[in-house]
Write an enzyme that holds these catalytic residues in place. Structure first.
Site, short mmCIF file in Angstrom:
data_model
loop_
_atom_site.label_atom_id
_atom_site.label_comp_id
_atom_site.label_asym_id
_atom_site.label_seq_id
_atom_site.Cartn_x
_atom_site.Cartn_y
_atom_site.Cartn_z
N ARG A 1 -2.00 -15.98 3.15
CA ARG A 1 -2.06 -16.42 1.75
C ARG A 1 -0.79 -17.16 1.34
O ARG A 1 -0.35 -17.05 0.19
CB ARG A 1 -2.33 -15.25 0.80
CG ARG A 1 -3.69 -14.62 0.98
CD ARG A 1 -3.94 -13.55 -0.07
NE ARG A 1 -5.15 -12.79 0.21
CZ ARG A 1 -5.36 -11.54 -0.17
NH1 ARG A 1 -4.42 -10.90 -0.85
NH2 ARG A 1 -6.49 -10.92 0.11
N ARG B 1 -0.99 -17.77 -5.44
CA ARG B 1 -0.54 -17.60 -6.82
C ARG B 1 0.93 -17.27 -6.98
O ARG B 1 1.46 -17.35 -8.09
CB ARG B 1 -1.39 -16.51 -7.50
CG ARG B 1 -2.81 -16.94 -7.80
CD ARG B 1 -3.60 -15.80 -8.40
NE ARG B 1 -3.85 -14.73 -7.45
CZ ARG B 1 -4.33 -13.52 -7.76
NH1 ARG B 1 -4.55 -13.23 -9.03
NH2 ARG B 1 -4.55 -12.62 -6.83
N ARG C 1 -4.00 -25.39 -9.56
CA ARG C 1 -5.24 -24.70 -9.89
C ARG C 1 -5.63 -24.96 -11.35
O ARG C 1 -6.81 -25.16 -11.65
CB ARG C 1 -5.09 -23.20 -9.64
CG ARG C 1 -6.34 -22.42 -10.07
CD ARG C 1 -6.32 -21.00 -9.58
NE ARG C 1 -7.39 -20.21 -10.18
CZ ARG C 1 -7.74 -19.01 -9.78
NH1 ARG C 1 -7.12 -18.43 -8.77
NH2 ARG C 1 -8.72 -18.36 -10.38
N ASP D 1 -11.80 -20.38 1.04
CA ASP D 1 -12.19 -19.00 0.76
C ASP D 1 -13.17 -18.55 1.82
O ASP D 1 -13.99 -19.34 2.30
CB ASP D 1 -12.82 -18.88 -0.63
CG ASP D 1 -12.97 -17.43 -1.06
OD1 ASP D 1 -14.06 -16.87 -0.84
OD2 ASP D 1 -12.02 -16.85 -1.59
N TYR E 1 -19.92 -8.57 1.30
CA TYR E 1 -19.97 -9.28 0.02
C TYR E 1 -21.39 -9.71 -0.32
O TYR E 1 -21.81 -9.65 -1.48
CB TYR E 1 -19.06 -10.51 0.08
CG TYR E 1 -17.59 -10.20 -0.05
CD1 TYR E 1 -17.04 -9.86 -1.29
CD2 TYR E 1 -16.76 -10.21 1.05
CE1 TYR E 1 -15.70 -9.58 -1.43
CE2 TYR E 1 -15.40 -9.92 0.93
CZ TYR E 1 -14.88 -9.60 -0.31
OH TYR E 1 -13.54 -9.31 -0.44
#
Length: 384
Positions: free
Chosen positions: A54, A58, A67, A104, A181
């Site tokens: 990652r 963020r 973003r 993703d 998921y």
């Protein structure tokens, strides 16, 4: 040792209406820094390469700005220019030894028609989760250059902008992780629906996993065709399974995927990294999957991991991400401890044991990278 920071540019500096190039036509075959690829193949290196799971995310203010410009997370993922831009952002800050595609793991379920969305503060969700055999039957393997063409365009764009400075890692979620998921309809703490299907309807879970395996093979091979030079399979939820269920419902399908991957491109081997979060007790079995390297989380000492796998595969990891909240002195000490734990032998790629936390100070990530590059030459017979 002070590594030179790659000189990369913003992908949005290019026109946004570029024609799509055929796979393989734009590739740069020479690499200025192939340390990561050599380490993954257990070849001699002068220092331990480092990248951060990652690493585009963020914790970087420039990522948050991009973003915001995109509007939302999925619009960012589906915009090749912006996905390229955020992939390169950490390399503009830190002298990392690899870039990893920004995307993703749920792009495959989304392309299969399940309707991926993200809710602020709640994570991913799927509008049409898998509930029965009819849902599994109607799933179709997506066209990688159509439904997932935005991912492939991003891969090609990133390779072009990297210009051979460091390798590009492509990735996918494992079939079991994707299935969780798809059956749960989003994130879960109990795994109630997915484990109920596994135990009550194992044939249905196997049918879903088999279809996902075909899709993941095609997805990863398409990334290699567009320029990915190493691949990683993220098995985020493998560690929640019992030992027999892990072997049957997770590892067996990842082994099938590895057997179907393109392993040579541009005159080089394409290394494959397999990472099961919470799966340290199964590393010996994972090493027989055909992968080149295994990711290790922070719950297992690298010396113990090496005893489990011997010389069969390289190891990637395994600093606890929370250490990046500590002082720079403590970060350096813990980097040294991880390096010493692996010891003076080829086949180590330094990384966190999982993704970097969103609230980490970027300056602390810089300390991590600098410490790896400064301390690791002593473990490879090189002077600092």
């Amino acid at each position: 040792m002070c590594r030179k920071r790659p000189t990369v540019v913003s992908c949005t500096a290019k026109p946004t209406s570029q024609p799509r190039l055929a796979p393989g036509t734009h590739l740069v075959t020479e690499l200025e820094n192939d340390t990561l690829l050599r380490a993954l193949l257990r070849r001699r290196v002068d220092y331990t390469p480092v990248w951060i799971m990652r690493q585009a995310g963020r914790y970087l203010p420039e990522y948050r700005a991009t973003r915001a410009r995109a509007g939302n997370f999925m619009d960012l993922c589906r915009n090749p220019e912006l996905a390229c831009e955020v992939t390169l952002q950490p390399l503009n800050r830190f002298p990392l030894d690899a870039a990893i595609l920004f995307s993703d793991i749920l792009t495959i379920p989304d392309a299969m028609g399940l309707g991926l969305y993200f809710s602020e503060g709640e994570g991913p969700g799927l509008e049409r989760p898998i509930r029965d055999a009819a849902d599994v039957r109607q799933l179709a393997v997506p066209d990688m250059e159509d439904e997932l063409g935005y991912v492939m365009d991003a891969v090609g764009m990133i390779r072009r902008e990297l210009a051979g400075q460091v390798p590009l890692i492509g990735f996918s979620g494992s079939p079991w992780t994707l299935a969780v998921y798809m059956v749960e309809g989003g994130g879960t703490k109990s795994f109630a629906r997915s484990k109920a299907m596994l135990f009550d309807r194992p044939e249905l879970m196997h049918a879903l996993l088999a279809k996902l395996s075909v899709a993941v093979i095609a997805y990863l091979n398409a990334q290699v065709a567009r320029g990915a030079q190493a691949l990683m399979i993220f098995d985020t939820w493998g560690g929640v399974l019992t030992p027999y269920a892990y072997r049957e419902f997770s590892l067996a399908y990842m082994t099938r995927i590895i057997a179907g991957l393109t392993r040579e491109a541009e005159g080089r081997r394409v290394p494959v990294i397999l990472f099961t979060k919470g799966g340290g007790q199964w590393l010996d079995r994972m090493a027989d999957s055909g992968c080149d390297a295994l990711g290790v989380d922070w719950t297992l000492d690298l010396a113990d991991a090496r005893r489990l796998v011997g010389d069969r595969v390289a190891l990637q990891g395994n600093l606890d991400p929370s250490i990046l909240h500590a002082s720079p002195e403590r970060i350096r000490a813990e980097v040294g401890r991880v390096l010493a734990s692996y010891g003076p032998s080829p086949g180590h790629v330094f990384n966190l044991g999982h993704g970097i936390h969103p609230d980490v100070d970027p300056d602390h990530a810089a300390v991590l990278v600098e410490a790896v590059h400064t301390l690791s030459p002593a473990f490879h017979g090189a002077t600092q």
